[in-house]
Design an enzyme around this catalytic site. Structure first.
Site, PDB file in Angstrom:
ATOM      1  N   ASN A 497      40.490  52.926   1.253  1.00 25.71           N
ATOM      2  CA  ASN A 497      40.940  52.416  -0.038  1.00 25.71           C
ATOM      3  C   ASN A 497      42.246  53.061  -0.498  1.00 25.71           C
ATOM      4  O   ASN A 497      43.211  53.085   0.234  1.00 25.71           O
ATOM      5  CB  ASN A 497      39.823  52.567  -1.073  1.00 25.71           C
ATOM      6  CG  ASN A 497      38.572  51.810  -0.673  1.00 25.71           C
ATOM      7  OD1 ASN A 497      38.669  50.754  -0.041  1.00 25.71           O
ATOM      8  ND2 ASN A 497      37.406  52.328  -0.979  1.00 25.71           N
ATOM      9  N   GLY A 548      29.346  57.439  18.235  1.00 31.04           N
ATOM     10  CA  GLY A 548      28.929  57.684  19.609  1.00 31.04           C
ATOM     11  C   GLY A 548      30.010  57.361  20.627  1.00 31.04           C
ATOM     12  O   GLY A 548      31.088  56.862  20.294  1.00 31.04           O
TER      13      GLY A 548
END
Length: 631
Positions: A497, A548
């Site tokens: 943002n 991951g």
């Protein structure tokens, strides 16, 4: 007479030319260049002349910003910002950045909520593209891209102006709605015939009355992506024009901006990765809801490449342990055989093999707290890795997703609820039983501040207690004097943002001064832009949380981290930290709230400049600049 007139005009032009070049020291510099190059006799004479005179050219300035709508790693719209500069009188595209998106909508949200979120996201990205191509394009024109603080100051003022405009519009809408209401509205008592509303069938427990209510979700200004995307793109441009990597550019900016830094670093560290391996959270196919991510943290003394290889070994072994479930027919097929039904012969894959989460880790179902930890322990033991020595664990609890407000408790397993105080006891017992767990992320909601305090006093000396969702936006931490964070060991910072590079630099400087650790984390909607890694290295983050070792947008960042480590090692500027420094809150003479160390709201004036000399990484700059080229 015309030839004489032409001759006089040529003489005047010749005198003007001589004065023009002499006033700019062109003959002197040309003589110096020719004398120096004659002794060297370079193969590319004109190339060396161009390099020599380029030192005297004007500094590049921004000439154009281009914003466009692109897709992130999960197919959602986000913003790309391109920066163009005038360099040696030519317009040139320098770089671009794609800012990652973040969503507050949970995976099991209703379709109406999901559709509303998609519409809001599209509107925000479209507005951000408009801001970049119109207002910001005009406001930042002719500024130097190396002046990050000035650019961020302008971006911050523009965002504040837009936020005030939105408040005014909302205020006018509320006033109009109030005027449109009928003048006489019957009371609830009148509607019910003078009787109080019935409470039959509704139980009001003590826990329901005492649990702190959820704080309102911080609103996101439509178009705010333009602020963060532009600030980061300007930082990348400044690094490119300075012929240094982005992480070194960020480190220089941090030293120049943070006056409390006393020593100029001659070396840099690479943040330790928190690698997600298993997902056993609320939306996984088992009873266990508490463990959204089970992460591996390698020991600090290992190189990153060794760490990644060890994590991959554990992941392969974990897959092997889960394989037996997909060999042979499923239980349903076996039942059909007993009943005489014809088997199709299909094999049913377990959830861990069938699904990879958007975080890049295996989704598997477990039925109790210890099951995934014992599974992890077995996988490590099978390949000769000792948990607690050769590898450590971290758990992202995501407790805010588990709270049942009617009961005032957390649903850690399907049908199993615990109060905030019981959660503290549970974590203490879990860490005592599995001492290889050295970090808990969001173990409680941010509203349960008393329990955060108790947890820090009980476990802070042997485990990092980290706020991710329990933290607030970076810009609010910087500007809001009344922000109230729970006591914790550190916070996960996400570049989303309206976050600006200067905000990150300022906040991490404050955290460093109070011995709180900094973790740079990737949002849910990650992109293939790897700038987050450079930010983490340049800011000196302790950990980096990338998800991951699956999904291209996440593996790209691990590859960038490996490249930075190799670069620092090659230049002999890599520092290895060999231990984990936990905070003993029982003995720590510091404020109970992290917000106590945050500054008052920013003023227009810039903070004082440090009296220290310029960052002593000039050796880094010299070594890296010769290998860097303008993109």
């Amino acid at each position: 007479m015309e030839p004489d007139s032409d001759r006089r005009q040529l003489q005047r032009l010749g005198r003007d030319a001589v004065e023009y070049y002499r006033s700019r020291e062109v003959p002197q510099r040309l003589e110096e260049a020719l004398n120096a190059l004659f002794l060297l006799r370079p193969t590319d004479l004109y190339g060396d002349l161009a390099n020599y005179f380029s030192k005297f050219s004007k500094a590049p300035v921004i000439c154009k910003l281009v914003g466009r709508k692109v897709l992130d790693g999960v197919g959602r719209p986000t913003l790309e910002v391109e920066i163009y500069c005038i360099i040696k009188n030519y317009e040139k595209r320098i770089c671009s950045t794609v800012i990652s998106s973040h969503s507050q909508i949970l995976e099991n949200a209703l379709s109406e909520a999901t559709e509303a979120d998609e519409k809001e996201r599209n509107d925000s990205v479209n507005t951000a593209v408009e801001w970049v191509n119109e207002s910001l394009n005009t406001m930042l024109r002719d500024l130097k891209p190396t002046d990050q603080r000035e650019v961020d100051k302008i971006l911050g003022e523009y965002f504040t102006k837009k936020a005030e405009e939105k408040k005014e519009i909302q205020k006018e809408d509320e006033e109009a709605a109030t005027l449109s209401l009928p003048s006489c509205v019957p009371s609830a008592a009148a509607l019910s015939g003078g009787k109080k509303a019935s409470t039959i069938g509704k139980k009001v427990s003590g826990a329901e009355r005492t649990i702190p209510p959820a704080e309102p979700i911080e609103s996101v200004l439509c178009g705010s992506l333009a602020i963060g995307g532009t600030s980061l793109a300007i930082a990348k441009t400044g690094a490119s024009l300075s012929h240094i990597p982005l992480y070194l550019h960020i480190a220089l900016l941090k030293h120049n901006q943070c006056s409390q830094l006393q020593d100029s670093p001659k070396e840099m560290t690479v943040p330790l990765p928190m690698v997600s391996l298993l997902n056993c959270g609320k939306f996984s196919p088992g009873k266990l809801k508490l463990m959204k991510e089970i992460m591996l943290i390698p020991p600090a003394q290992l190189s990153l490449r060794q760490s990644i290889e060890r994590v991959l070994d554990i992941q392969r072994e974990m897959m092997r342990l889960l394989e037996p479930a997909c060999k042979g027919p499923s239980p349903q097929l076996a039942d059909r055989k007993k009943g005489g039904a014809r088997s199709t012969g299909k094999k049913v894959l377990p959830p861990a093999i069938k699904r990879i989460s958007h975080l890049g880790c295996l989704i598997t179902g477990c039925d109790n707290l210890e099951q995934p930890l014992l599974l992890m322990q077995t996988a490590c033991n099978n390949i000769g890795v000792e948990l607690g020595t050769d590898m450590y664990l971290a758990i992202n609890c995501a407790a805010h997703e588990l709270i049942d407000y009617l009961k005032g408790k957390y649903e850690i397993l399907t049908g199993t609820f615990k109060s905030p105080d019981e959660m503290v006891d549970m974590y203490v017992e879990l860490i005592n039983k599995f001492p290889s767990i050295i970090a808990l992320v969001d173990p409680l909601r941010k509203e349960d501040r008393e329990q955060w305090n108790n947890l820090c006093c009980a476990l802070g000396s042997k485990c990092y207690l980290i706020a991710e969702d329990a933290a607030t936006s970076i810009s609010k931490l910087i500007t809001d004097q009344d922000v109230n964070l729970p006591k914790c060991s550190g916070i996960v910072l996400k570049y989303i943002n309206q976050t600006k590079v200067s905000d990150l630099i300022e906040l991490t400087g404050l955290l460093d001064g109070r011995r709180h650790i900094t973790i740079l984390g990737s949002p849910d909607g990650e992109s293939s832009d790897d700038s987050l890694v450079d930010l983490a290295v340049g800011l000196g983050a302790k950990f980096i949380k990338l998800g991951g070792l699956s999904r291209g947008e996440r593996v790209t960042k691990y590859n960038r981290l490996l490249a930075i480590e190799e670069e620092l090692a090659k230049n002999r500027t890599l520092r290895i930290e060999g231990r984990f420094d936990f905070i003993d809150f029982a003995e720590e003479p510091q404020p109970e709230q992290l917000s106590d160390v945050l500054p008052p709201p920013k003023q227009d004036s810039l903070p004082p400049q440090p009296s220290q000399p310029v960052l002593q990484v000039q050796n880094l700059t010299a070594q890296l600049a010769q290998d860097s080229t303008l993109t």
